[in-house]
Design a protein around this motif. Structure first.
Motif, mmCIF file in Angstrom:
data_model
loop_
_atom_site.group_PDB
_atom_site.id
_atom_site.type_symbol
_atom_site.label_atom_id
_atom_site.label_comp_id
_atom_site.label_asym_id
_atom_site.label_seq_id
_atom_site.Cartn_x
_atom_site.Cartn_y
_atom_site.Cartn_z
ATOM 1 N N UNK A 186 -26.306 6.471 54.905
ATOM 2 C CA UNK A 186 -25.210 5.517 54.796
ATOM 3 C C UNK A 186 -25.631 4.218 54.137
ATOM 4 N N UNK A 187 -26.837 3.775 54.445
ATOM 5 C CA UNK A 187 -27.341 2.533 53.852
ATOM 6 C C UNK A 187 -27.463 2.654 52.339
ATOM 7 N N UNK A 188 -27.852 3.829 51.876
ATOM 8 C CA UNK A 188 -27.971 4.042 50.432
ATOM 9 C C UNK A 188 -26.599 4.031 49.767
ATOM 10 N N UNK B 200 -18.883 4.353 62.098
ATOM 11 C CA UNK B 200 -19.690 5.055 61.094
ATOM 12 C C UNK B 200 -20.091 4.101 59.971
ATOM 13 N N UNK B 201 -19.155 3.223 59.598
ATOM 14 C CA UNK B 201 -19.453 2.236 58.561
ATOM 15 C C UNK B 201 -20.521 1.253 59.052
ATOM 16 N N UNK B 202 -20.432 0.872 60.311
ATOM 17 C CA UNK B 202 -21.438 -0.024 60.887
ATOM 18 C C UNK B 202 -22.820 0.622 60.846
ATOM 19 N N UNK B 203 -22.854 1.941 61.035
ATOM 20 C CA UNK B 203 -24.125 2.673 60.978
ATOM 21 C C UNK B 203 -24.814 2.525 59.623
ATOM 22 N N UNK B 204 -24.025 2.247 58.601
ATOM 23 C CA UNK B 204 -24.582 2.113 57.253
ATOM 24 C C UNK B 204 -25.431 0.848 57.085
ATOM 25 N N UNK B 205 -25.316 -0.071 58.029
ATOM 26 C CA UNK B 205 -26.084 -1.314 57.959
ATOM 27 C C UNK B 205 -27.429 -1.141 58.672
ATOM 28 N N UNK B 206 -28.216 -0.204 58.158
ATOM 29 C CA UNK B 206 -29.580 -0.037 58.641
ATOM 30 C C UNK B 206 -29.805 1.045 59.662
ATOM 31 N N UNK B 207 -28.737 1.597 60.261
ATOM 32 C CA UNK B 207 -28.913 2.617 61.299
ATOM 33 C C UNK B 207 -28.907 4.034 60.740
ATOM 34 N N UNK B 208 -28.354 4.210 59.557
ATOM 35 C CA UNK B 208 -28.335 5.504 58.885
ATOM 36 C C UNK B 208 -28.885 5.324 57.477
ATOM 37 N N UNK B 209 -29.978 6.001 57.173
ATOM 38 C CA UNK B 209 -30.598 5.866 55.856
ATOM 39 C C UNK B 209 -29.647 6.341 54.762
ATOM 40 N N UNK C 230 -15.683 12.877 45.805
ATOM 41 C CA UNK C 230 -14.800 12.101 44.928
ATOM 42 C C UNK C 230 -15.365 10.726 44.603
ATOM 43 N N UNK C 231 -16.009 10.112 45.584
ATOM 44 C CA UNK C 231 -16.463 8.728 45.404
ATOM 45 C C UNK C 231 -17.884 8.597 44.862
ATOM 46 N N UNK C 232 -18.745 9.559 45.174
ATOM 47 C CA UNK C 232 -20.155 9.364 44.863
ATOM 48 C C UNK C 232 -20.843 10.523 44.134
ATOM 49 N N UNK C 233 -20.119 11.569 43.826
ATOM 50 C CA UNK C 233 -20.777 12.762 43.292
ATOM 51 C C UNK C 233 -21.548 12.489 42.005
ATOM 52 N N UNK C 234 -21.028 11.632 41.163
ATOM 53 C CA UNK C 234 -21.680 11.375 39.868
ATOM 54 C C UNK C 234 -22.776 10.309 39.940
ATOM 55 N N UNK C 235 -23.054 9.794 41.126
ATOM 56 C CA UNK C 235 -24.107 8.788 41.237
ATOM 57 C C UNK C 235 -25.480 9.453 41.185
ATOM 58 N N UNK C 236 -26.459 8.681 40.797
ATOM 59 C CA UNK C 236 -27.835 9.195 40.704
ATOM 60 C C UNK C 236 -28.329 9.648 42.079
ATOM 61 N N UNK D 188 -24.821 1.229 46.944
ATOM 62 C CA UNK D 188 -24.206 1.632 45.674
ATOM 63 C C UNK D 188 -22.828 1.008 45.524
ATOM 64 N N UNK D 189 -22.002 1.149 46.573
ATOM 65 C CA UNK D 189 -20.642 0.600 46.531
ATOM 66 C C UNK D 189 -20.123 0.488 47.961
ATOM 67 N N UNK D 190 -20.015 -0.724 48.470
ATOM 68 C CA UNK D 190 -19.619 -0.906 49.867
ATOM 69 C C UNK D 190 -18.186 -0.462 50.137
#
Length: 206
Positions: free
Chosen positions: A80-82, A69-78, A145-151, A86-88
Motif C-alpha cells: 500500500x505504501x508503494x 485500508x488506506x491508513x495502512x498505506x502509511x507505513x503499515x503495508x509495504x 484500472x488504476x495501476x496496471x501500467x505502472x512500473x 505513486x498516486x495517493x
C-alpha cells in the motif's frame, strides 16, 4: 433481520461492528502477514453487517474498512505504501470504493434472498460468501484500472510470472482470496445465524 430491531439495537450493532473493524485493523486480528502473503479478515464484520443490518449500513462498514485500508498505506503495508507513493488519490479509490460496493451489494443480496428464503440459511451462506468474493473482485479490478501500467505493478506481474491481466489477477489473489472467502463463509454464516437466533429471543422477550 433489521426490521425486528429497535433503533437503539440497530445503532448498537452498527457501532459494535465498526469498532471491531477498527480494532482488527490495528491488531494482529485483522491481518495475517507472512512472507509475501497479506491476508485480511476485516471483510468478516462487513459481511455480518450485510446480513443483520440494512444495505446502507453494510456500505458504511465497507467504507470504514476502506478508510482503515488506506491508513495502512502509511507505513503499515509495504504494498500500500508503494501505491501511495505513486498516486495517493488512486490509492484511496482502490482502498475505498471496492469495500463500499462489496458491503452495499452484499446487503442488497441478503435483502433479496431473504424474501424467498424463509429459513434464511441460504441467504446467510450466499451473502457471507459473496461479500469477500466481491471485495476481491472489485479490489483487483480497481487495482488493474488504476495501476496496471505502472512500473511497480508491471514489476510485480513479472515476478509472479504472469503474462497478461488475467494471469496477474489469479497469481496475485491466489491463496489470499481463497482463505479470506473461506473464513468469511464459515465464520460469517455461523455468527450471523447465532445473532439471528439471539435477536429473535430478544424480540420475543420485548
Amino acid at each position: 433481520m433489521e426490521k425486528s430491531m429497535s433503533k437503539t439495537q440497530h445503532l448498537t450493532f452498527l457501532a459494535v461492528l465498526s469498532a471491531i473493524i477498527i480494532l482488527m485493523t490495528f491488531t494482529p486480528l485483522g491481518y495475517l502477514r507472512t512472507g509475501g502473503l497479506e491476508i485480511t479478515f476485516i471483510i468478516l464484520p462487513v459481511a455480518i453487517g450485510a446480513v443483520i443490518l440494512k444495505p446502507v449500513d453494510s456500505a458504511i462498514l465497507g467504507g470504514i474498512f476502506g478508510i482503515t485500508s488506506f491508513i495502512q498505506c502509511f507505513g503499515m503495508s509495504a504494498f500500500g505504501a508503494t501505491l501511495l507513493s505513486i498516486n495517493w488519490f488512486l490509492t484511496l479509490i482502490v482502498c475505498l470504493v471496492p469495500r463500499v460496493l462489496a458491503g452495499w451489494l452484499g446487503g442488497l443480496i441478503f435483502s433479496a434472498l431473504s424474501k424467498i428464503d424463509k429459513t434464511k440459511i441460504v441467504s446467510y451462506i450466499v451473502t457471507c460468501l459473496a461479500v469477500p468474493l466481491m471485495n476481491t473482485l472489485f479490489f483487483m479490478s480497481a487495482l488493474v484500472l488504476c495501476f496496471f501500467n505502472t512500473e511497480f505493478i508491471q514489476g510485480v506481474m513479472s515476478a509472479l510470472g504472469a503474462t497478461n491481466v488475467l494471469g496477474f489477477v489469479v497469481a496475485f489473489v491466489g491463496i489470499n482470496g481463497v482463505i479470506e472467502a473461506a473464513v468469511c463463509f464459515v465464520a460469517g454464516t455461523a455468527i450471523s445465524k447465532a445473532l439471528a437466533v439471539a435477536m429473535k429471543k430478544l424480540t420475543v422477550r420485548a
